[in-house]
Structures are given as C-alpha cells and as structure tokens.
Design a protein around this motif. Structure first.
Motif, PDB file in Angstrom:
ATOM      1  N   GLN A  32      31.660 -44.550 -11.424  1.00 35.80           N
ATOM      2  CA  GLN A  32      30.761 -44.219 -10.300  1.00 35.80           C
ATOM      3  C   GLN A  32      31.307 -43.925  -8.695  1.00 35.80           C
TER       4      GLN A  32
ATOM      5  N   ASP B  16      23.817 -41.260  -3.122  1.00 37.15           N
ATOM      6  CA  ASP B  16      23.502 -42.825  -2.909  1.00 37.15           C
ATOM      7  C   ASP B  16      23.189 -43.427  -4.039  1.00 37.15           C
ATOM      8  N   ALA B  17      24.450 -44.997  -4.085  1.00 33.91           N
ATOM      9  CA  ALA B  17      24.747 -45.286  -5.618  1.00 33.91           C
ATOM     10  C   ALA B  17      23.757 -45.792  -5.144  1.00 33.91           C
ATOM     11  N   SER B  18      23.037 -47.065  -4.812  1.00 30.92           N
ATOM     12  CA  SER B  18      21.988 -47.953  -4.482  1.00 30.92           C
ATOM     13  C   SER B  18      20.137 -47.516  -4.598  1.00 30.92           C
ATOM     14  N   GLN B  19      20.463 -45.638  -4.989  1.00 24.78           N
ATOM     15  CA  GLN B  19      19.294 -45.094  -5.597  1.00 24.78           C
ATOM     16  C   GLN B  19      18.694 -44.826  -6.465  1.00 24.78           C
TER      17      GLN B  19
ATOM     18  N   SER C  70      21.641 -43.573 -10.329  1.00 18.99           N
ATOM     19  CA  SER C  70      23.405 -43.395 -11.155  1.00 18.99           C
ATOM     20  C   SER C  70      23.773 -42.108 -11.239  1.00 18.99           C
TER      21      SER C  70
END
Lengths: 289, 184
Positions: free
Chosen positions: B3, B61-64, B66
């Motif tokens: 990640q 953007d890891a929140s959006q 993978s």
C-alpha cells in the motif's frame, strides 16, 4: 442543451475518454464542459471504475519478460537521476523505443556508430574512448538499479509439448471435436480443442484446415461462454494456416472465460474483426468434459 | 507493505521501483499485451506506463482506491492514447508472438484488487445489455457508434447503457460523490 443534457454529454465524453479515447474535437468539447462543471475536471471516478471493471474481466497474473524488467529499471535510473537535478524546471523523460534503437544500430548511428563511420582517425578516437569508458566503468561503484536475473531462463517448450503438459496437468480440462456447422456445406475440418478454466489456457488443433490467403482473409477463433451473449462470443485470437499439415494454435482469450460452451473458427478480413457476422464458419466444437 | 509503494516513489525512494515492478509488473504487462497490436508495441507501452506511474505517484489517494486499480487506470490511459494513434486491430502476427512465453521470475501473485472484486459483483446485477455494452467498450475499446453497428442497438441506447452501467458500478464501488451525482 439544458444542464441535465450537458451533464449527460459530459458523462458520455468521460466514458469515451476512458474506453475508446477522444478525438481533438471531443477533447475541446469536454474542456468546455469542465468549465461549467468544474467538480468533474479532476475527477478520476469514471476512470477508476473502468479500470476496476477491466481488472474484473481479465487474468492479470502474466509474468513480465525479464529483459523488459531490466529496461524499466534502466529507465528508472535515468528518470530518478534526472528528477533529482535541482534545476526547478519541468523534466521530460521518454524511454527509447525498441524500433528506434534497432534502426540506430542498423544505420550505424549513435555515438559509437558515428565514430566508427568516420575514418581511421575515428577508429583511433573510438578505441581511446572505449578504453577510457572501460576504465571509468571499472572504477565506479555498482549502480543501484542493476538487475541480475535470479536464474538462467528456462527454454519455452514447443507447442506440442505445451499442449501435452496442459492435458496432463489441468484438472478441469474440457474438450471438443471440430465438426461442420452446416452438414449441407461440409468443410471437413478435423481436429479438436482443449481448454482449462483454472489456467485460462487452451489450444486448438487442426489436421486439414485449408491454407488461407493472408492478403484476403484470416482465421479467427471465437469462444462462446455461458456468461456471454451468444451474439458476441469472446475473441480467441486470429491466426493463419501456412501449410496443410497439423496445426496447433494457443488460444488467446481476450477476457476471462467462465464456462465455455462452444468454440468456433470463422474466416474474417485480415487482422480479424471485433464482432463476427459468422458468415463463413469453418468449424464448430461443442464442449464436452 | 504494498500500500505504501506509490507514496514511497512519490517521496523519491528509488528502492520502491523494484517493489513496484514486483507487485504490478504482471498487471501492467497483462493489460499492455491485451491492448497492443503486437509484443514489440506492448513492451514500448509498458516502458511508457511505468514512467507515467512514477510521474503520477503523488496523485494516488489511498482513501479513494487501491494501488492496483490506480495503476490499472494509469496504464489504460496510456494504452488508449497509443491505440488512438495506431491501428487498433491486433495483427495476425500477434498469435505467433504469444507463443513466446516470458521467462520465470520471482513476481508474487497479484491479488485481484478490492475494487475489481466489487466491480465483478456489480456487473452481475446489471442488465445483460448494459454489461454487454460495458464489456465491448472497456475490453474491446469500441466507440459507442461501433457498438451500435456491431450489435444493432440504437446509438442513443448504447450511450444510455454505457452511462447508466458505469454510474451504477461507480456507485457500487463507492467512488461517486454526492455533489456530482446526475440524474440518469
């Protein structure tokens, strides 16, 4: 066009951009729409959605060739080396294309090639440069991104051996024998097809598929999958037959196959088609386990 | 720690390049092979894609999404751009090229991204016509007009299927934001 229609057009263009791509005129139109709907300008949600759908439909476990990996590591060395330069300007880096590199070698161009192509003085200068470069190279520390293959590459077995391996090892092998679609118009094609769903690999084999004139037509394989509309079977790849002997072709399914029910070979225009009209069906093979 | 790969690249960590290749080399290669007319072209495309990945790593953007889906998005954009500038059809030579198998390397198996699994579920609940249109456009790269010509579905209906189908999957994936929703 009202706002709703404009938004629909915006979404159509975004969809096109992430699937077939946009032409110049469409790009301009999209830019204009972004001015009216600025929230969409930096939005990646449509692109991420198409990427996710794409990933859900294909097998992504193929292994990259070792020589390509080495090229990318060399590109990385150049890219990060340039990016580290404290110039404060936009840095552009383009990897060199294989054909460009080959053309350069063939034409005797490039730094060393130009030296060699001049005259005897060029030879002397070239020799001195090579000696100097060798000296510098031997003296410098090992670069960070030198790639060392882990082992000697295993030679790829020939197609008959690959076919045998698949038949011997795949636990979920399905088979089918080629027959005529219309017995009143026999093509008399003989052979069979094998397919493994777990490996997504398979082969088709023919003993007397006629030699095709490549300038006029090519053969194309179609896979009828239970999850697909029968009108749009999955493209299994195009191929030509150069001799009248036995032919083995690896199947190249363009999307992941879930449960094949039938295979068909058609004759199409050179290069193949996206959707076949099934006008000239050479043979069909219904799947049996 | 996959990640963190793109964030490490964005911060200038050169060692992340090896990890990026190990984790996503197979993914990029698979996409390039399917969306390129031949193997030489696919190899050139893969080199360009990795340059794009390094340039755009900071946008991840890891929140959006993978990393897998983000990298697939970068790859698709480059491949679509290349296809638009060349003949989109696969050449008859491509089958011959496919018989040359890559050598073994130490790549780990790439797991299907979370979004891809969700997308697969979402596709199952779409209407068959919507699924067909999305497949022809996303996998085969057909324009709306080409899909209409190939399937006999009216152009306006093809556009509607593509738009509605994509938005449904997008919503299923949780990628839509409320202030950008449109009536479909």
């Amino acid at each position: 066009m009202n706002d709703l229609e404009k938004q629909e057009r915006l979404l159509d263009l975004l969809t096109l951009r992430e699937t077939a791509g946009l032409g110049k005129e469409e790009e301009r139109e999209l830019e204009e729409l972004f001015k009216q709907f600025p929230d969409w300008a930096d939005d990646d949600s449509i692109a991420l959605t198409t990427a996710a759908i794409n990933l859900s439909m294909i097998d992504t476990n193929e292994e990259m060739p070792t020589h390509l990996r080495s090229k990318i590591l060399a590109d990385a060395e150049n890219f990060f080396g340039k990016a580290a330069e404290p110039k404060g300007k936009v840095l552009e880096f383009e990897p060199r294309k294989k054909k460009e590199r080959e053309a350069e070698v063939n034409a005797g161009e490039g730094f060393l090639g130009k030296l060699i192509n001049t005259n005897w003085l060029g030879w002397a200068v070239a020799a001195a440069c090579v000696a100097l470069a060798l000296n510098i190279w031997l003296a410098k520390p090992v670069k960070e991104f030198v790639y060392v293959p882990a082992a000697t590459p295993t030679p790829t077995p020939a197609l008959p051996q690959q076919l045998e391996q698949l038949v011997a090892s795949a636990p979920d092998l399905v088979k089918g024998a080629w027959t005529d679609l219309d017995p009143k118009k026999p093509q008399n094609v003989k052979g069979d097809v094998v397919w493994s769903n777990s490996t997504q690999k398979g082969f088709i084999r023919f003993s007397n598929l006629p030699v095709n004139d490549k300038t006029k037509e090519t053969y194309q394989l179609w896979i009828f999958d239970e999850s697909q509309n029968a009108k749009t079977p999955v493209d299994g790849g195009v191929f030509d037959v150069d001799s009248s002997g036995d032919v083995i072709i690896p199947i190249d399914a363009k999307i992941k196959i879930k449960k094949p029910t039938m295979f068909a070979v058609t004759a199409e225009k050179p290069g193949g088609v996206v959707v076949s009209g099934l006008e000239k069906v050479m043979a069909v093979a219904k799947v049996s386990t | 720690m996959t990640q963190a790969i793109l964030q490490r690249i964005a911060s200038g960590d050169k060692t992340a390049v090896q990890d990026c290749l190990k984790s996503y080399g197979g993914l990029v290669w698979s996409l390039a092979r399917r969306m390129s007319p031949n193997t030489d072209d696919a190899e050139d495309a893969v080199q360009e894609i990795f340059i794009d990945i390094w340039k755009n790593a900071g946008r991840f953007d890891a929140s959006q999404s993978s990393e897998t889906t983000f990298i697939a998005m970068i790859a698709r954009r480059r491949l679509i751009d290349r296809l638009r500038h060349s003949n989109r059809r696969l050449s008859p030579d491509s089958l011959e090229d496919l018989t040359v198998e890559p050598v073994n390397n130490s790549d780990g198996n790439l797991q299907m991204s979370v979004e891809a699994k969700e997308a697969a579920k979402a596709l199952e609940v779409l209407r068959p016509e919507q699924r067909q249109v999305l497949q022809l456009s996303i996998i085969q790269g057909l324009s709306h007009q080409e899909i209409s010509d190939a399937t006999g579905i009216p152009l306006g209906t093809v556009k509607t299927h593509a738009r509605r189908g994509l938005l449904q999957v997008r919503e299923f994936l949780g990628l839509g934001s409320m202030n950008k929703e449109v009536s479909v």
